[in-house]
Design a protein around this motif. Structure first.
Motif, PDB file in Angstrom:
ATOM      1  N   LEU A   1      38.071  34.943  41.770  1.00 27.05           N
ATOM      2  CA  LEU A   1      38.809  35.070  40.509  1.00 27.05           C
ATOM      3  C   LEU A   1      38.242  34.222  39.367  1.00 27.05           C
ATOM      4  O   LEU A   1      38.799  34.212  38.266  1.00 27.05           O
ATOM      5  CB  LEU A   1      40.280  34.704  40.726  1.00 27.05           C
TER       6      LEU A   1
ATOM      7  N   TYR B   1      37.577  36.112  36.067  1.00 29.61           N
ATOM      8  CA  TYR B   1      38.812  36.615  35.451  1.00 29.61           C
ATOM      9  C   TYR B   1      39.544  35.478  34.733  1.00 29.61           C
ATOM     10  O   TYR B   1      40.045  35.662  33.617  1.00 29.61           O
ATOM     11  CB  TYR B   1      39.722  37.241  36.506  1.00 29.61           C
TER      12      TYR B   1
ATOM     13  N   ILE C   1      38.470  45.494  39.024  1.00 24.79           N
ATOM     14  CA  ILE C   1      38.855  44.473  39.990  1.00 24.79           C
ATOM     15  C   ILE C   1      38.512  44.929  41.406  1.00 24.79           C
ATOM     16  O   ILE C   1      38.296  46.110  41.660  1.00 24.79           O
ATOM     17  CB  ILE C   1      40.375  44.170  39.933  1.00 24.79           C
TER      18      ILE C   1
ATOM     19  N   VAL D   1      45.071  39.047  39.268  1.00 18.00           N
ATOM     20  CA  VAL D   1      44.512  39.239  37.924  1.00 18.00           C
ATOM     21  C   VAL D   1      45.624  39.537  36.919  1.00 18.00           C
ATOM     22  O   VAL D   1      45.592  39.054  35.780  1.00 18.00           O
ATOM     23  CB  VAL D   1      43.446  40.358  37.929  1.00 18.00           C
TER      24      VAL D   1
END
Length: 280
Positions: free
Chosen positions: A218, A221, A242, A250
């Motif tokens: 992640l 993001y 994703i 997210v």
């Protein structure tokens, strides 16, 4: 050995090396090695294969037996109806990523003089496809790999797309004097520990920096979302591809950073593939 026999024999070898769609791959490599069209092949399938073609074809087959992606061997891939140059420096464009393009175009409808930024552009397939749709008056693409940017620039030239390319670690070199109607990104999102479990085609041949999303997948993001507000218009969209298990995480990142109307879109296999949100 005839052309058909060469293709069939190569397909058997590919299959023995656990290559899926072995006959398709064999045919595609033969067409590339020989320069034949499908029609040419059908007319000459029983002709003897020439030494020159056989040598080129054999080299390709050996590479594919080692699980090098077919698109790397051919030097090209097709995405959203366009041809793109691909090699070891960029990810091969995937059909699932077309969902990201389609959802982006839906949200650009009615936006006049739209400015779109593609973060982590790779081959450039996303931003070039958006530009070619006629939905973006200005298109900017960013990557931290000079080799990837070189490929992306070639693809823009190949497709007559007017794209500005910026070498940058995320937003570092992006001017804060410009704001965008949309930021789109397919960032690295594989968890570091999972990379060794991926297929040989991905693990051995895709650029590591385009895969590794850090410990939890992640990192990008978080970093992109935290900075995106400084580069997006109010009401502008942040669009992500994703991993199929990352939708909740997210979405939470986007909510925490001031995005509303956060939506998850599935791909054609029914897996979560896109998360998007509007800056409020």
């Amino acid at each position: 050995m005839t052309n058909k026999e060469a293709i069939d024999s190569a397909a058997v070898r590919l299959n023995l090396n656990n290559i899926e769609n072995s006959l398709y791959d064999s045919k595609q490599m033969f067409m590339e090695a020989s320069g034949m069209s499908t029609t040419d092949y059908l007319m000459h399938m029983t002709d003897d294969i020439s030494n020159e073609v056989h040598e080129k074809f054999e080299n390709m087959v050996q590479r594919r037996c080692s699980h090098e992606p077919l698109q790397h061997i051919l030097g090209k891939a097709y995405f959203y109806g366009h041809e793109f140059i691909v090699n070891k420096n960029v990810l091969v464009p995937r059909p699932d990523t077309e969902i990201l393009v389609e959802e982006s175009l839906k949200r650009l409808k009615g936006v006049n003089n739209a400015h779109v930024l593609d973060m982590c552009t790779g081959s450039g397939c996303i931003i070039i496809s958006i530009f070619l749709s006629g939905m973006a008056d200005r298109a900017v693409a960013v990557d931290y790999s000079e080799k990837a940017l070189s490929v992306a620039k070639q693809n823009a030239s190949l497709n007559n797309a007017d794209i500005e390319f910026i070498y940058s670690d995320l937003f570092e070199n992006v001017s804060d004097d410009e704001i965008f109607d949309m930021i789109v990104s397919n960032p690295p999102y594989i968890e570091t520990d999972e990379i060794e479990t991926l297929s040989d085609e991905v693990r051995l041949f895709d650029p590591m920096m385009a895969l590794d999303g850090d410990k939890d997948g992640l990192k990008f993001y978080r970093n992109i979302t935290e900075q995106a507000a400084g580069y997006l218009k109010r009401g502008g969209w942040l669009m992500y591809e994703i991993g199929c298990s990352q939708a909740v995480a997210v979405s939470e990142i986007m909510h925490k950073n001031g995005f509303a109307e956060v939506t998850v879109i599935k791909d054609l296999s029914g897996l979560d593939r896109v998360v998007c949100g509007k800056l409020m």
